[in-house]
Scaffold this motif. Structure first.
Motif, short mmCIF file in Angstrom:
data_model
loop_
_atom_site.label_atom_id
_atom_site.label_comp_id
_atom_site.label_asym_id
_atom_site.label_seq_id
_atom_site.Cartn_x
_atom_site.Cartn_y
_atom_site.Cartn_z
N LEU A 181 0.54 -1.54 -0.26
CA LEU A 181 -0.35 0.08 -0.19
C LEU A 181 0.99 1.27 0.20
N GLY A 182 2.76 1.18 -0.48
CA GLY A 182 3.20 2.21 -0.39
C GLY A 182 2.60 3.74 -0.88
N ASP A 183 2.05 3.69 -1.85
CA ASP A 183 1.15 4.49 -2.82
C ASP A 183 0.33 5.39 -2.26
N LEU A 184 -0.53 4.25 -1.82
CA LEU A 184 -1.66 4.80 -0.57
C LEU A 184 -1.23 5.44 0.24
N VAL A 185 -0.62 5.09 1.32
CA VAL A 185 0.28 5.45 2.35
C VAL A 185 0.55 7.21 1.74
N LYS A 186 1.59 7.30 0.80
CA LYS A 186 1.85 8.27 0.67
C LYS A 186 0.90 9.07 -0.21
N LEU A 187 -0.43 8.88 -0.61
CA LEU A 187 -1.32 9.83 -1.02
C LEU A 187 -1.73 10.28 0.29
N TRP A 188 -2.17 9.37 1.15
CA TRP A 188 -3.35 9.59 2.51
C TRP A 188 -1.95 10.88 2.90
N ASP A 237 2.91 -6.40 -9.59
CA ASP A 237 2.24 -4.96 -10.35
C ASP A 237 3.01 -4.58 -9.91
N PRO A 238 3.06 -3.26 -11.16
CA PRO A 238 4.29 -2.19 -11.18
C PRO A 238 3.32 -1.29 -10.17
N ARG A 239 2.25 -1.75 -9.86
CA ARG A 239 1.90 -0.43 -9.37
C ARG A 239 1.63 -1.11 -8.15
N THR A 240 2.31 -2.01 -6.91
CA THR A 240 2.94 -2.21 -6.30
C THR A 240 3.81 -1.91 -5.39
N GLN A 241 3.88 -0.91 -4.19
CA GLN A 241 4.97 -0.29 -3.44
C GLN A 241 5.26 -0.74 -2.02
N HIS A 294 -4.93 6.04 10.06
CA HIS A 294 -3.80 4.84 9.08
C HIS A 294 -3.59 3.72 8.51
N ILE A 295 -4.47 3.02 8.98
CA ILE A 295 -4.86 1.85 8.22
C ILE A 295 -6.34 1.67 7.34
N PHE A 296 -5.65 0.67 6.56
CA PHE A 296 -6.21 1.38 5.53
C PHE A 296 -7.31 -0.22 4.97
N GLY A 354 -9.45 1.74 -0.42
CA GLY A 354 -8.47 2.05 -0.18
C GLY A 354 -8.38 4.00 1.22
N MET A 355 -9.80 3.34 1.54
CA MET A 355 -10.06 3.92 2.42
C MET A 355 -9.61 3.60 3.83
N PRO A 356 -9.57 4.81 5.56
CA PRO A 356 -9.44 4.17 6.21
C PRO A 356 -10.00 2.58 6.96
N ALA A 357 -10.22 2.05 7.40
CA ALA A 357 -11.21 0.50 7.82
C ALA A 357 -12.11 1.18 8.64
N ARG A 358 -13.34 1.02 8.82
CA ARG A 358 -13.51 1.11 9.77
C ARG A 358 -14.80 0.61 11.19
N GLY A 359 -14.26 -0.85 10.91
CA GLY A 359 -15.18 -2.01 11.71
C GLY A 359 -14.78 -1.66 13.70
N CYS A 360 -13.60 -1.05 13.48
CA CYS A 360 -13.08 -1.01 14.65
C CYS A 360 -12.16 0.31 15.35
N GLN A 361 -12.24 0.25 16.78
CA GLN A 361 -11.25 1.79 16.91
C GLN A 361 -10.31 1.15 17.36
N SER A 362 -9.49 -0.14 18.49
CA SER A 362 -8.72 -0.72 18.55
C SER A 362 -8.34 -2.06 18.45
N VAL A 363 -7.28 -2.88 18.65
CA VAL A 363 -7.59 -3.74 18.38
C VAL A 363 -6.04 -4.73 18.61
N SER A 364 -5.23 -5.10 19.61
CA SER A 364 -4.28 -5.68 20.85
C SER A 364 -4.72 -7.32 20.34
N VAL A 365 -3.19 -7.82 19.98
CA VAL A 365 -3.53 -8.65 20.04
C VAL A 365 -2.18 -9.15 20.58
#
Ligand code: FAD
Ligand code: MG
Length: 331
Positions: free
Chosen positions: A118-125, A163-167, A256-258, A263-274
């Motif tokens: 997701l390198g390019d997405l991280v850079k875009l955001w 895939d050349p789009r992968t960063q 920042h967790i997509f 390509g949008m921030p994930a919406r299901g959680c506020q936090s996850v501890s593992v």
């Protein structure tokens, strides 16, 4: 004749006294912090004397800096940057191979929720901008990579972007890996009790002296407050939250967790501890579960070996894996 047993007893007493004085020698505890990978890293260690602990801690910090130089997309000479530039396969070091293989395994098991490309997405955001903003949907579409499965191919010690789009961007796993390497340094220095916290990625060596380490889990909405504590020894516990790198726009929280699908921030959680055996595994699993959401995420954790977790969903409701339920002390 009488003399010899007495000498023997006296010698035995001396040895006992000496070994008792060694064991009961008050151990020293040292805590140091350093800024590494854009994150405040704290190392706490208990040992026989301050000097040897200080040396071990500074070696552990330099090991983390070496891993940063190896994995950072911000360092031109890193192996990850080399892969991102290359149009053919790149020969990589064992450490990079290990992390990429672990990341691919967690990508597969999580159905692509964990995605290292997701390198390019991280850079875009660009969450590090002074005033981050929501990118245009068309720009997001432009940088959405192929599926996680098709991000890279690994054959032997050669890695190639399919895939050349992968960063590549290993922000979700390499910080945890760097903590694991630093724990190894402290262990090899002969320490038996240490904790390393790199922005919520925590590795534990032994217990805190005789007791287990008592780890606080941050409340995702009441910052500065704890949601719960858990006692652990020789384990990793990593928390991924939507309160670490985020901004609000018209009342909506963007973090920042997509979700690699949108390509949008994930919406299901506020936090996850593992909780897991290694910090790298816990790091990537926490990110994956955050994207999967509370229902699929809990099921995913339950079926993962020697892994436990605690999820706070988007509404602030908590869910805990069966193996962690009895260990959690709620605040
Ligand atoms: P996690 O949940 O562990 O991971 C979120 C991060 O993983 C995101 O920041 C993104 O990088 C990536 N990600 C997002 N969505 C997904 C997904 N679905 N699957 C997989 N990965 C995803 N920060 C700085 O400010 N300055 C620096 O110089 C800097 N250097 C770094 C060097 C290295 C080697 C690493 C590993 C990190 C560095 N960082 C730096 C921090 C990095 O930018 C991330 O913010 C950080 O790793 C996020 O960790 P986390 O535990 O908060 O979130
Ligand atoms: Mg993580």
């Amino acid at each position: 004749m009488l003399k010899r047993p007495l000498a023997l007893i006296a010698a035995l007493l001396l040895i006992l006294l000496f070994s008792w004085s060694l064991r009961s020698k008050p151990s020293a505890e040292v805590a140091r912090t350093a800024l590494i990978m854009g994150t405040l890293v704290e190392i706490k260690a208990v040992g026989p004397d301050e000097k040897s602990i200080e040396t071990a801690i500074s070696d552990a910090f330099s090991t983390m800096r070496t891993e940063e130089a190896r994995f950072s997309t911000r360092v031109e000479t890193s192996q990850i940057s080399a892969i991102n530039r290359a149009s053919t396969a790149v020969e990589v070091e064992p450490q990079v191979l290990f992390v990429l293989q672990l990341g691919q395994e967690i990508s597969r098991e999580s159905g692509g929720a964990f995605h290292m490309g997701l390198g390019d997405l991280v850079k875009l955001w660009n969450f590090e901008a002074v005033t981050p903003r929501v990118p245009a949907l068309s720009d997001i579409q432009q940088v959405l990579p192929a599926s996680a499965e098709d991000a890279i191919s690994i054959s032997g010690t050669q890695v190639e972007r399919i895939d050349p789009r992968t960063q590549l961007d290993l922000g979700g796993i390499a910080k945890g890996y760097a903590v694991d390497r630093a724990i190894d340094v402290l262990r090899n220095a002969g320490l038996e009790s240490a904790s390393i916290n790199a922005g919520g990625d925590i590795g534990l060596l032994g217990g805190h002296g005789e007791r287990p380490w008592k780890i606080g889990i941050q409340h995702p909405r009441n910052l500065g407050e704890l949601l719960a504590t858990v006692e652990l020894r020789d384990r990793a516990i990593v928390t991924s939250g939507d309160y670490e790198r985020f901004f609000m726009d018209q009342g909506v929280r963007y973090h920042h967790i997509f979700d690699p699908q949108t390509g949008m921030p994930a919406r299901g959680c506020q936090s996850v501890s593992v909780v897991a055996r290694t910090v790298a595994e816990a790091d990537a699993l926490a990110t994956a579960v955050f994207v999967l959401g509370p229902v699929k995420g809990l099921a995913f954790l339950e079926k993962s070996l020697e892994v436990e977790g605690l999820i706070v969903d988007a509404a602030g409701q908590t869910a805990t894996t069966s193996g962690l339920k009895d260990q959690i002390q709620w605040r």
